[in-house]
Write an enzyme that holds these catalytic residues in place. Structure first.
Site, PDB file in Angstrom:
ATOM      1  N   ALA A 239       0.801  -1.232   0.000  1.00  0.00           N
ATOM      2  CA  ALA A 239       0.000   0.000   0.000  1.00  0.00           C
ATOM      3  C   ALA A 239       0.826   1.270   0.000  1.00  0.00           C
ATOM      4  CB  ALA A 239      -0.957   0.000   1.188  1.00  0.00           C
ATOM      5  N   GLY A 242      -0.647   4.882   0.177  1.00  0.00           N
ATOM      6  CA  GLY A 242      -2.092   4.682   0.125  1.00  0.00           C
ATOM      7  C   GLY A 242      -2.823   5.253  -1.059  1.00  0.00           C
ATOM      8  N   GLY A 243      -2.126   5.679  -2.110  1.00  0.00           N
ATOM      9  CA  GLY A 243      -2.807   6.294  -3.242  1.00  0.00           C
ATOM     10  C   GLY A 243      -3.865   5.419  -3.886  1.00  0.00           C
ATOM     11  N   LYS A 244      -3.532   4.146  -4.111  1.00  0.00           N
ATOM     12  CA  LYS A 244      -4.498   3.257  -4.757  1.00  0.00           C
ATOM     13  C   LYS A 244      -5.568   2.793  -3.776  1.00  0.00           C
ATOM     14  CE  LYS A 244      -1.453   1.811  -8.499  1.00  0.00           C
ATOM     15  NZ  LYS A 244      -0.309   2.674  -8.131  1.00  0.00           N
ATOM     16  N   ARG A 267       6.531   3.217   5.354  1.00  0.00           N
ATOM     17  CA  ARG A 267       5.923   3.710   4.114  1.00  0.00           C
ATOM     18  C   ARG A 267       4.435   3.978   4.285  1.00  0.00           C
ATOM     19  NH1 ARG A 267       9.712   0.052   1.206  1.00  0.00           N
ATOM     20  NH2 ARG A 267       8.161  -1.617   1.217  1.00  0.00           N
ATOM     21  N   ASP A 309       0.800  -3.788  -5.927  1.00  0.00           N
ATOM     22  CA  ASP A 309       1.492  -2.663  -6.560  1.00  0.00           C
ATOM     23  C   ASP A 309       2.973  -2.896  -6.280  1.00  0.00           C
ATOM     24  OD1 ASP A 309       2.182  -0.313  -7.734  1.00  0.00           O
ATOM     25  OD2 ASP A 309       1.133   0.997  -6.338  1.00  0.00           O
ATOM     26  N   CYS A 362       5.090   0.339 -11.936  1.00  0.00           N
ATOM     27  CA  CYS A 362       5.344   1.586 -12.674  1.00  0.00           C
ATOM     28  C   CYS A 362       6.648   1.411 -13.454  1.00  0.00           C
ATOM     29  CB  CYS A 362       5.392   2.790 -11.744  1.00  0.00           C
ATOM     30  SG  CYS A 362       6.527   2.650 -10.339  1.00  0.00           S
TER      31      CYS A 362
END
Length: 433
Positions: A239, A242-244, A267, A309, A362
């Protein structure tokens, strides 16, 4: 500061980066502390020059036939800002705080400026050792994709559907000149100023009230492909900030449950303030408490969706972090591949029969994307890859048709083709009982 003095200062920062091999933000901060006479506009202008030079380092060095910070700056002024030899001469006068005058070799290099015969990694401005990986991923378009990753990135926002609509957010932020993103249905885009500066969003009432969040359009699309739905049980296994998780909570209309965790609890620190500002109520943050403790062990086999992610090289974010590509070493890719295989193997037991595992990076390298998914599917025959067209249709992203990967399962986004950061996503379905 005079523009010529700003150029000299940028060369000084580049020299510090070359000597100490550290993040550009750290070098800029130290320069500012040592030169307190420089105002905020000066520091922003110098940072913009530094980042332009970092974006075009390979081609600037090739152009100037030199690898010094001064050569990088001169080359970047030509390649990134379109300066003529005469304009460069005027700034490199040696007068006052300006850089020393151009040498005969520098003048000769400027007069013969041409990248036509340069190798692909020079034309694409990426590390030479990554040329095989770029050519595998993009073929004849490797240099084009590299150049797009060397451009400045816009500021993208995601409208928080829990609090407002995109139309209302556009109206509230009119003074910043926003536009609707091309693909993400809740995305807004704000172009950077000519000097590379983005607006101070932290002071904007719409941001403070949680109406918008900073999130690249590509990241918004990746979160939407996960298809988090109201009432589902969701695990965000990596996570981070926490953006997603925030994006999925809005998709779920605050119902169901998201478990946000990460192997490094530090994080997760930013997530708490972001959840509160966004009005999110269906996220449980599960921080690790030591190597023997699994913070999400109690939900094994119970998740409709597990989002991975994955940790990666971050190649797709080079527009925002141009110094990162030059600090990256071949060993980093090997380490990331190992970590990606481990996190995929860890994720699988949490997916319930009939559930889905969504793998996101990414990165634009096949080694971190299609290769990892292929290895996972070979080791887990109860999982299969959802066809790319089906993933887009179910996520309501039909306008993105044609982004399926040519190298295997999954979908690819890149700045050259979609004007987003570089992202890869694959939806993996677990067979039902």
């Amino acid at each position: 500061m005079h523009p010529s003095a700003r150029i000299a200062a940028a060369i000084e920062v580049l020299d510090d980066l070359e000597t100490r091999r550290r993040p550009a933000n750290d070098a800029m901060k130290d320069w500012g502390l040592a030169h307190r006479f420089a105002g905020s506009k000066d520091r922003a202008a110098i940072a913009s020059l530094v980042y332009d030079a970092l974006r075009r380092r390979a081609s600037a060095r090739w152009l100037m036939k030199s690898e010094t910070p001064r050569a990088e700056m001169i080359g970047a002024l030509v390649l990134a800002r379109g300066y003529s030899p005469g304009e460069i001469e005027s700034h490199f006068s040696g007068e006052g705080h300006a850089p020393s005058p151009l040498s005969a070799d520098e003048r000769a290099a400027l007069s013969a400026a041409d990248l036509a015969d340069a190798p692909v990694w020079v034309r694409g401005d990426f590390p030479e050792w990554l040329a095989p990986q770029f050519e595998r991923a993009f073929g004849e378009r490797a240099a084009e994709e590299g150049r797009a990753l060397s451009a400045r990135a816009p500021l993208d926002l995601r409208v928080n559907a829990l609090k407002t609509t995109r139309e209302k957010a556009l109206e509230e932020l009119t003074h910043l000149g926003p536009s609707a993103c091309r693909f993400a249905p809740l995305g807004l885009r704000i172009a950077q100023a000519q000097d590379g500066r983005a607006p101070a969003l932290a002071a904007e009432p719409a941001y403070v009230r949680g109406l918008v969040e900073i999130q690249d359009e590509g990241s918004q699309i990746a979160a939407r492909l996960a298809r988090a739905a109201p009432g589902e049980q969701v695990l965000d296994l990596c996570a981070g900030g926490g953006g997603k998780s925030l994006a999925m909570a809005a998709q779920m209309d605050n119902s169901g449950q998201i478990y946000a965790t990460d192997t490094d609890g530090r994080r997760l620190t930013p997530i708490f303030a972001r959840l509160d500002r966004a009005g999110v109520r269906n996220v449980q943050v599960r921080a690790p408490r030591g190597p023997a403790h699994d913070p999400v062990g109690d939900i094994a086999g119970a998740c409709d969706l597990v989002l991975v992610d994955a940790p990666c090289t971050g190649v797709g974010t080079w527009r925002r972090n141009p110094d990162a590509k030059w600090r990256m070493r071949p060993g980093a890719l090997e380490q990331r591949i190992k970590a990606q295989d481990e996190v995929l193997a860890r994720a699988a037991p949490f997916v319930k029969p009939g559930g889905r595992l969504v793998y996101v990076t990414c990165s634009l390298l096949c080694e971190e994307n299609e290769d990892r998914v292929a290895g996972f599917l070979a080791a887990h025959p109860d999982f299969s890859a959802e066809p790319a067209e089906e993933s887009l249709k179910r996520a309501g992203l039909d306008a993105l048709a044609g982004i399926q990967s040519p190298h295997g399962p999954g979908l690819r986004l890149s700045p050259a083709r979609h004007d987003t950061d570089g992202f890869y996503a694959a939806v993996l379905l677990r067979a039902g009982v």
